[in-house]
Design a protein around this motif. Structure first.
Motif: not given
Length: 226
Positions: A60, A80, A85
């Motif tokens: 991220t 994920r 997420d």
């Protein structure tokens, strides 16, 4: 079409690159977030496939760093699967999110769908595009730019498409299924939570949640803050 593959698992990276080559793309693999950001800065790829579990940086953070440099389309490809997420990746600027394991045909279709939606931004504008002004908000479909009170708001390609669609008829209620069909396309098979995640990201960037109002149990409508 040059695709930057950001994946630290050599087997997964090799499989992705092979599948992309078969689909007609040029694939360039890197295994760290640092290398990914450097590649975007120096080589300006046409597309980025980004894993979140990298050895040196969280994906991220890589997404946010890339978005600060470029509007290159980004699809997160990650194991994920939690909603948080997905939401965080979209808020950091990702255009789509694919959960591992996945089919290569699906991934290629997602890439092509994102490319279609970003065609105007990349130099092939909608010939009928015009600037739509609603209150303090201006949406320029030709240049893919959004302004609030003359402040430019940087949206991802998908966020722009969603905002433009809702703003076509202020006050009208749009069902999530209808939004998915019109903005994501008829072949979208993901969760309707994707709509909510994008709406949350747009609200945050516009600075006032009243621009897009939730209609409980139905969907969303475009509003004008008083």
């Amino acid at each position: 079409m040059r695709v930057l593959v950001v994946e630290d698992d050599d087997a997964v990276s090799a499989a992705l690159c092979e599948g992309l080559h078969r689909a007609g793309f040029e694939a360039n693999p890197v295994s760290t977030g640092t290398a990914a950001v450097a590649n975007v800065s120096a080589d300006q790829p046409d597309f980025v496939l980004l894993d979140l579990g990298l050895p040196d940086m969280d994906g991220t953070d890589v997404c946010r760093a890339i978005r600060a440099l470029s509007q290159v389309p980004i699809i997160v490809v990650s194991a994920r699967s939690e909603e948080i997420d997905r939401v965080l990746a979209l808020e950091m600027g990702a255009d789509d999110y694919v959960v591992k394991p996945f089919g290569m045909h699906e991934l290629v279709a997602r890439i092509r769908a994102v490319l279609r939606r970003t065609a105007a931004r990349d130099g092939h504008p909608d010939q009928d595009g015009t600037t739509r002004t609603i209150g303090a908000l201006s949406i320029d479909r030709r240049t893919q730019r959004v302004y609030v009170a003359e402040r430019e708001v940087h949206l991802t390609a998908k966020e722009f498409d969603l905002l433009s669609y809702l703003a076509e008829d202020p006050g009208a209620v749009y069902r999530r299924s209808e939004i998915l069909h019109q903005v994501w396309g008829v072949n979208w098979y993901g969760t309707t939570k994707t709509v909510d995640a994008h709406v949350a990201a747009i609200r945050k960037k516009l600075g006032d949640p009243r621009w897009i109002e939730a209609v409980r149990g139905v969907g969303f409508r475009f509003g004008i803050p008083s």
